[in-house]
Design a protein around this motif. Sequence first.
Motif, PDB file in Angstrom:
ATOM      1  N   VAL A  15      -8.864   6.997   0.613  1.00  0.00           N
ATOM      2  CA  VAL A  15      -7.582   7.251  -0.112  1.00  0.00           C
ATOM      3  C   VAL A  15      -7.412   5.934  -1.020  1.00  0.00           C
ATOM      4  O   VAL A  15      -7.101   6.313  -2.196  1.00  0.00           O
ATOM      5  N   ILE A  16      -7.425   4.780  -0.488  1.00  0.00           N
ATOM      6  CA  ILE A  16      -7.061   3.661  -1.484  1.00  0.00           C
ATOM      7  C   ILE A  16      -8.205   3.147  -2.376  1.00  0.00           C
ATOM      8  O   ILE A  16      -7.874   2.447  -3.264  1.00  0.00           O
TER       9      ILE A  16
ATOM     10  N   HIS B   5      -4.812   2.074  -8.047  1.00  0.00           N
ATOM     11  CA  HIS B   5      -3.483   2.521  -7.554  1.00  0.00           C
ATOM     12  C   HIS B   5      -2.300   1.491  -7.700  1.00  0.00           C
ATOM     13  O   HIS B   5      -2.659   0.197  -8.001  1.00  0.00           O
TER      14      HIS B   5
ATOM     15  N   GLY C 173      -2.382  11.585   6.350  1.00  0.00           N
ATOM     16  CA  GLY C 173      -1.696  11.894   4.958  1.00  0.00           C
ATOM     17  C   GLY C 173      -0.580  10.765   4.457  1.00  0.00           C
ATOM     18  O   GLY C 173      -0.201  10.638   3.308  1.00  0.00           O
ATOM     19  N   ASP C 174      -0.338   9.790   5.620  1.00  0.00           N
ATOM     20  CA  ASP C 174       0.434   8.735   5.088  1.00  0.00           C
ATOM     21  C   ASP C 174       0.124   7.712   4.027  1.00  0.00           C
ATOM     22  O   ASP C 174       0.888   7.264   3.340  1.00  0.00           O
ATOM     23  N   MET C 175      -1.120   7.556   3.861  1.00  0.00           N
ATOM     24  CA  MET C 175      -1.557   6.777   2.951  1.00  0.00           C
ATOM     25  C   MET C 175      -1.349   7.311   1.535  1.00  0.00           C
ATOM     26  O   MET C 175      -0.978   6.430   0.577  1.00  0.00           O
ATOM     27  N   HIS C 176      -1.481   8.501   1.258  1.00  0.00           N
ATOM     28  CA  HIS C 176      -1.120   9.249  -0.030  1.00  0.00           C
ATOM     29  C   HIS C 176       0.262   8.977  -0.414  1.00  0.00           C
ATOM     30  O   HIS C 176       0.573   8.645  -1.342  1.00  0.00           O
ATOM     31  N   GLU C 177       1.244   9.166   0.550  1.00  0.00           N
ATOM     32  CA  GLU C 177       2.519   8.934   0.336  1.00  0.00           C
ATOM     33  C   GLU C 177       2.980   7.506   0.317  1.00  0.00           C
ATOM     34  O   GLU C 177       4.037   7.255  -0.589  1.00  0.00           O
TER      35      GLU C 177
ATOM     36  N   LEU D 285       1.094   5.331  -1.254  1.00  0.00           N
ATOM     37  CA  LEU D 285       0.579   4.842  -2.820  1.00  0.00           C
ATOM     38  C   LEU D 285       1.782   5.317  -3.850  1.00  0.00           C
ATOM     39  O   LEU D 285       1.558   4.867  -4.826  1.00  0.00           O
ATOM     40  N   ALA D 286       2.454   6.471  -3.303  1.00  0.00           N
ATOM     41  CA  ALA D 286       3.353   6.807  -4.204  1.00  0.00           C
ATOM     42  C   ALA D 286       4.678   6.161  -4.244  1.00  0.00           C
ATOM     43  O   ALA D 286       5.700   6.457  -5.249  1.00  0.00           O
TER      44      ALA D 286
END
Length: 381
Positions: A267-268, A272, A341-345, A347-348
């Motif tokens: 994800v990273i 970003h 899915g915490d990695m997507h959250e 990064l935002a």
Amino acid sequence: MLPCRPCDTRSGISLFRALLWGLSGNIDSGGSPRVFVGPLLVKLSPTACPRLKPRLGPVAKAARPSPPDHRPPYRLTASRRTTRYRLTALPPYRPPANPNADKDLPTFPQGQFPGRFRAMTRTFLAVVQYDGGDFVGWQRQSSGRTVQGEFESVLTRLTGDRIVAHGAGRTDSGVHALGLGVSFTVPDKWTTADLHRALNALLPRDCWVESVRRMQDDFHARKCALGRRYWYDVGCDAAASSPFRRRYEWALGRPVDHARLAAAASVIEGEHDFAAFSVRGTPQRHFRCRIEQARWEQRESGRGGVDGVRFHVAADRFLHHMVRMLVGTMIDIGLGRRAPGDMHELLAQTDNGTTSPPAPPQGLFFVAASYSERWYWESAE
């Protein structure tokens, strides 16, 4: 009545002696004007001193520029209606610019000058390895043992002058290095081989110089780096608590889901905003980083089997505690404490309020920094 210092006559008093002594009153009893010292306004007779005559008159004109070594630092200007003179400072002398002055000068490669124009110093890049367990970090501090302090003290012993060393990264307390680039400038009598041998002879036992290369004169280890690479070791078996391992890895002592770790690392990758993985209060122009590589691999033990995992990461820049906060969050995902899915959250987000605690420092290693070939002296020869 005191003599005038410039001309040794008894017709007046020296302007500079009046300024220094702070006198006010009559110069003589023959009706000469008074001298007022304080706001730099001096009342003099134009005939008080023969050497001041060329500069005094109804309206004094600006003196023509004279050579720098002989130009007086001050001039006297007079008003038309009074004999009160003002002491004003002249601007510094600047010779007129000649656009053709450097037209016929020869050009030479950077750092290569003939004869007396030869460079008197040389810039080198040392690749340093160190055990960070007994250091409070790379950067020199007011208290505590630092790698930069040890390295600069050795350079001072070798050259007799205070030499500043610049590291490619600023590792924290307990963080190790396998290839930290360190740049510094020393007198040109030092060669690469002599400097390499002398550094390893004087550095403490927990520091070692792998290689020394000569660089261009304006090279800087941190500012010229194109990217940096780290790895982080996590011990997942019971032997991770061994005193021979826990100094160099996170002694987690439990297995983690490798598939969940790999998904979180993917994800990273890319560019970003990593504000959620940085320390609060750290001044930054921006929090954007470009991750070129982020992957987890299982680490095999010497006895067979897997004794831990290792995280590889490479980027153009890293924020303070960024790698350790990434590892801490992904380990929580691998242990099932957080959703994938915490990695997507994260990064935002714009703060680290919900980020997992950073991983311990002893498992982090600075692997290498990359530079363009044009910075190496050998490539320019």
